[in-house]
Design a protein around this motif. Sequence first.
Motif, PDB file in Angstrom:
ATOM      1  N   ALA A 156       0.827  -1.209   0.000  1.00  0.00           N
ATOM      2  CA  ALA A 156       0.000   0.000   0.000  1.00  0.00           C
ATOM      3  C   ALA A 156       0.860   1.257   0.000  1.00  0.00           C
ATOM      4  CB  ALA A 156      -0.918   0.002   1.223  1.00  0.00           C
ATOM      5  N   ASP A 157       2.166   1.115   0.233  1.00  0.00           N
ATOM      6  CA  ASP A 157       3.091   2.251   0.258  1.00  0.00           C
ATOM      7  C   ASP A 157       3.508   2.555  -1.177  1.00  0.00           C
ATOM      8  OD1 ASP A 157       5.332   3.924   0.401  1.00  0.00           O
ATOM      9  OD2 ASP A 157       5.984   3.079   2.316  1.00  0.00           O
ATOM     10  N   VAL A 158       2.941   3.622  -1.740  1.00  0.00           N
ATOM     11  CA  VAL A 158       3.163   3.924  -3.157  1.00  0.00           C
ATOM     12  C   VAL A 158       4.640   4.139  -3.452  1.00  0.00           C
ATOM     13  CG1 VAL A 158       2.668   5.579  -4.990  1.00  0.00           C
ATOM     14  CG2 VAL A 158       0.857   4.873  -3.438  1.00  0.00           C
ATOM     15  N   ALA A 198      -5.957  -2.116  -1.817  1.00  0.00           N
ATOM     16  CA  ALA A 198      -4.505  -2.209  -1.716  1.00  0.00           C
ATOM     17  C   ALA A 198      -3.914  -0.969  -1.062  1.00  0.00           C
ATOM     18  CB  ALA A 198      -3.904  -2.407  -3.112  1.00  0.00           C
ATOM     19  N   LYS A 199      -4.559   0.198  -1.234  1.00  0.00           N
ATOM     20  CA  LYS A 199      -4.049   1.427  -0.631  1.00  0.00           C
ATOM     21  C   LYS A 199      -4.564   1.633   0.780  1.00  0.00           C
ATOM     22  CE  LYS A 199      -3.327   5.293  -2.421  1.00  0.00           C
ATOM     23  NZ  LYS A 199      -3.445   6.643  -2.994  1.00  0.00           N
ATOM     24  N   ASN A 200      -5.609   0.922   1.159  1.00  0.00           N
ATOM     25  CA  ASN A 200      -6.215   1.141   2.466  1.00  0.00           C
ATOM     26  C   ASN A 200      -5.367   0.516   3.563  1.00  0.00           C
ATOM     27  OD1 ASN A 200      -8.235   0.212   4.733  1.00  0.00           O
ATOM     28  ND2 ASN A 200      -9.216   1.906   3.654  1.00  0.00           N
ATOM     29  N   GLU A 201      -5.118   1.274   4.643  1.00  0.00           N
ATOM     30  CA  GLU A 201      -4.222   0.786   5.691  1.00  0.00           C
ATOM     31  C   GLU A 201      -4.783  -0.428   6.421  1.00  0.00           C
ATOM     32  OE1 GLU A 201      -3.604   3.647   8.718  1.00  0.00           O
ATOM     33  OE2 GLU A 201      -5.724   3.923   9.173  1.00  0.00           O
ATOM     34  N   VAL A 202      -6.083  -0.634   6.381  1.00  0.00           N
ATOM     35  CA  VAL A 202      -6.693  -1.787   7.037  1.00  0.00           C
ATOM     36  C   VAL A 202      -6.741  -2.983   6.097  1.00  0.00           C
ATOM     37  CG1 VAL A 202      -8.785  -2.705   8.095  1.00  0.00           C
ATOM     38  CG2 VAL A 202      -8.037  -0.373   8.624  1.00  0.00           C
ATOM     39  N   GLY A 249     -13.110  11.019   2.052  1.00  0.00           N
ATOM     40  CA  GLY A 249     -12.987  11.090   0.600  1.00  0.00           C
ATOM     41  C   GLY A 249     -12.602   9.769  -0.021  1.00  0.00           C
ATOM     42  N   PRO A 250     -12.167   9.782  -1.298  1.00  0.00           N
ATOM     43  CA  PRO A 250     -11.856   8.552  -2.036  1.00  0.00           C
ATOM     44  C   PRO A 250     -10.863   7.659  -1.301  1.00  0.00           C
ATOM     45  CG  PRO A 250     -11.875  10.422  -3.520  1.00  0.00           C
ATOM     46  CD  PRO A 250     -11.994  10.985  -2.136  1.00  0.00           C
ATOM     47  N   GLY A 251     -11.152   6.353  -1.299  1.00  0.00           N
ATOM     48  CA  GLY A 251     -10.286   5.378  -0.652  1.00  0.00           C
ATOM     49  C   GLY A 251     -10.620   5.134   0.804  1.00  0.00           C
ATOM     50  N   GLU A 252     -11.448   5.988   1.420  1.00  0.00           N
ATOM     51  CA  GLU A 252     -11.807   5.816   2.826  1.00  0.00           C
ATOM     52  C   GLU A 252     -13.123   5.060   2.949  1.00  0.00           C
ATOM     53  OE1 GLU A 252     -10.043   9.274   5.421  1.00  0.00           O
ATOM     54  OE2 GLU A 252     -11.161  10.176   3.765  1.00  0.00           O
ATOM     55  N   PHE A 253     -13.426   4.636   4.168  1.00  0.00           N
ATOM     56  CA  PHE A 253     -14.620   3.829   4.388  1.00  0.00           C
ATOM     57  C   PHE A 253     -15.424   4.394   5.547  1.00  0.00           C
ATOM     58  CE2 PHE A 253     -11.043   1.817   6.615  1.00  0.00           C
ATOM     59  CZ  PHE A 253     -11.499   1.781   7.919  1.00  0.00           C
ATOM     60  N   PHE A 254     -16.700   3.980   5.619  1.00  0.00           N
ATOM     61  CA  PHE A 254     -17.550   4.331   6.752  1.00  0.00           C
ATOM     62  C   PHE A 254     -18.577   3.220   6.954  1.00  0.00           C
ATOM     63  CE2 PHE A 254     -19.386   6.350   2.976  1.00  0.00           C
ATOM     64  CZ  PHE A 254     -20.731   6.014   3.040  1.00  0.00           C
ATOM     65  N   LYS A 288      -9.180  -7.690  11.175  1.00  0.00           N
ATOM     66  CA  LYS A 288     -10.280  -7.375  12.089  1.00  0.00           C
ATOM     67  C   LYS A 288      -9.789  -6.500  13.240  1.00  0.00           C
ATOM     68  CE  LYS A 288     -14.022  -9.525  14.737  1.00  0.00           C
ATOM     69  NZ  LYS A 288     -14.663 -10.801  15.121  1.00  0.00           N
ATOM     70  N   GLU A 289      -8.599  -6.821  13.781  1.00  0.00           N
ATOM     71  CA  GLU A 289      -8.065  -6.039  14.892  1.00  0.00           C
ATOM     72  C   GLU A 289      -7.779  -4.605  14.462  1.00  0.00           C
ATOM     73  OE1 GLU A 289      -5.562  -4.013  17.501  1.00  0.00           O
ATOM     74  OE2 GLU A 289      -4.848  -4.674  15.528  1.00  0.00           O
ATOM     75  N   ARG A 290      -7.243  -4.432  13.251  1.00  0.00           N
ATOM     76  CA  ARG A 290      -6.953  -3.074  12.785  1.00  0.00           C
ATOM     77  C   ARG A 290      -8.233  -2.308  12.502  1.00  0.00           C
ATOM     78  NH1 ARG A 290      -2.030  -1.710   8.713  1.00  0.00           N
ATOM     79  NH2 ARG A 290      -0.953  -2.753  10.427  1.00  0.00           N
ATOM     80  N   LEU A 291      -9.262  -3.010  12.006  1.00  0.00           N
ATOM     81  CA  LEU A 291     -10.543  -2.354  11.769  1.00  0.00           C
ATOM     82  C   LEU A 291     -11.174  -1.939  13.097  1.00  0.00           C
ATOM     83  CD1 LEU A 291     -12.528  -1.525   9.557  1.00  0.00           C
ATOM     84  CD2 LEU A 291     -13.596  -3.770   9.759  1.00  0.00           C
TER      85      LEU A 291
END
Length: 807
Positions: A69-71, A666-670, A732-737, A779-782
């Motif tokens: 995920a690290d570009v 792939a870019k999401n930290e979780v 914004g883009p790439g994030e979740f809720f 799951k733990e990171r989420l």
Amino acid sequence: MANRLFPARNWPAEGEVDLRPPISAFGRYDLLEKLADRADHELFVARSDGFEGLFRLAALLRLKAARCADVMLVSRFIEEARLAVRLEHPGILSVDDFGRVGGVYYIAFELIDGVTLAELSRNLAVRGLRLDARAAAHIALKVALALDAAHRTRGTDGEPIGIAHGDLCASNVLVARDGRIKVRGFAAPSLFRHQGGPLAAGLAGLALAAPELLGVDPQHGGSEPSPGTDVWSAGAMLHELLTGRPLFHGETPTELAAAVRGVPIAPPSAWSPGLPAALDALVDEALVRDPAERVADAGTWARGLEAFLATQGYGDDELRATLLALDEDEAGADTLVRPPTRVTRKGRAPAPVELGATPTEAIGAALTAQLARDPGVWGLVRLAERRYGEGGIDDVAAMCRTAAVLFASRGLLAHALCAYDGARRVLPEPEVGDDLRRLAELAGGDLALRQRELRRVGGLALQQALRAQTDGDLAKGGALATPFLSALPPDAFVSLALAGRVVRIPPGAAVLREGEPGDSLFAVGEGRLVVTCTPSRVDSDHADVEEGGFEERTDPGGKARVSPVVVSSGLRAELDRELNDDPHTFDIVDPRQTRVFLSALGAGDLFGEFSFLTGRPRSASVEAVTACRLFEIGRRAVGGALDEIPALRDALEAFYKERVLEWMLAKNEVFSLLEPAARRALLSQCGLYDIPAKKVVVREGELHDAMYFIKKGEVEVTHDDAGVQVFINKLGPGEFFGEIAALEGGPRRASVRAVTDLEVFRIARTDLQPILEAAPEVKERLQRAMRTRSHELSRRVAEQRRVLGAT
């Protein structure tokens, strides 16, 4: 028992193939043994599956999924692989392959049975020994020759590529058990700009950095690595080999840098009396602090070392004998346990190809010679291309059809389409259409069906020739999947295949250029490519993905539908020019251009799908690293087939959704921590939806428990505190809720409203839970992210109450 210089390895001898069962599979590789496990990567002994030719052992370096995920890390990784592929010299560790599997990047190097020069020196020091001066000089010579070859490497335009090592030290020199010397770790000078300078880059042996690299501030460095700095590093390494001590000392990086810049350098003989004066002189000319006064280049220094060693009568055989004498073990060499093996093609003389009474009878000798130097299915295709120029039409059809059948039966449909191209040129159109349909049907991996097809196209004898001349398991069953193509039913596959064409790309050529028009989709049949963009795009939306240009609607049943934007007349005119009968012309990419490497592509990969679907300009560049065969599908050529064949359109839409969400995960930290198979499972459960601006996506208090990923647009998160709307965050883009309800169930704790027009992926809690249960670290990171957001909500509410109370 005396310490051995070289550890016992359970690798097969030259000319044998390792038959150990793998610990796991990774793409077309079987992972046999883990050699190292670091924070960023893992290193394995790997065996290629052999289908395309030889079984090979390789050292496979694989980035860890979370690090992909690290570009910038991925960019440096791809850049190093791209450059290393161009370096061909016996003294440079060769890169056999690089790419990605399920979003995880890897490089496969040649496997060396040996140790680093640093390890060898430490093993000798434990026994109170160090290398003989002649052996040290011989190793320095091999390193200098490798450096000179790299420094002189030119691109396809004839201009120097500008490669310097920049990190030359004993840890990056490999000494093989048989005496071969290999330099590893080449990279472009621009790589070090992203690493904070040579002292901050974690180099092994800071003392080896040249003075001009350190500058005034050693934490940020001075000039970039260059051929001259590599010569300094090689000279410093030889000095340490001859003296058995570090060239410079310092308690801190600042003290060490000051020593490199100013402490007088004593000749090696000052610490090791009796060394020849010629060696002192060679070390001295490499360690001149002024780059303008230093020895001219690595080649010049190598010629000096060659002259010295000639007076000593010391060469490759003598180094091999030196290492053998030092590599003692009281238990004897028989303590080395070898794995089960069998003799490979390299271990036996090539057998003549007996083709019998077939249309290909006349080419038995040519096929034997071809497969001896180019083993595998592509070797058969290349021979067919030569025969086409010689007028052997029947031979061309038989060989190309055989190669296509073999590829298709493994599910390698991009390979098959490219391999079939020669047959397509010489066979009548009805026969071509029938062949293409059969290739699609073969992709299921039915071996009996494959044998019937080989008999039909006159390929049984050719298959036997391939088996005899290669180590590949051509009888292997089990189909692989080619993105998009494997999802097509036979009718749709034939329509698409007839609409496309094969293009050949030379190394270094640009297939796509960022910002330029174009709406072709490409499938890679053979070769390696890299995807790049300008640095300004790295922190913005991903190339092609975030500028999708899709008009999405939800039908009454709630299913998301995707409508490609109509291609403009200007782009259609451009496509007219691109799809005429004239051959492609490709511009050569300037390798010195500043850019970020986004991805690596290999055989079986697809690219260009977003512009193909939308007609928008390319927002990334794609460059060929090696010679490539691509199957090109132009939107104009496909024409009305998208509307006439629903299965073709559905497959394209599914492929688009998968690519977009794969990149986002792939870019999401979780979710970057998910294994490739789990990521694909998550992808398959997500629906893509269009939501207009100002609409509430999630309402506080409701019992819906889906989670959302934002593809495009922005949302604001608010909380109702006794009738007062408290602003919590903007996403914004790439994030979740929606993760709290998806994890714990229960009513929503906040509302989420679309600020702009919104495109989101949605996954239900019932589909998400099994994936998270199988991946506890995800799951733990989420849960950690959930706790952070809960804390932020409480903090915002408390702050709002404090403000209202004060007023």
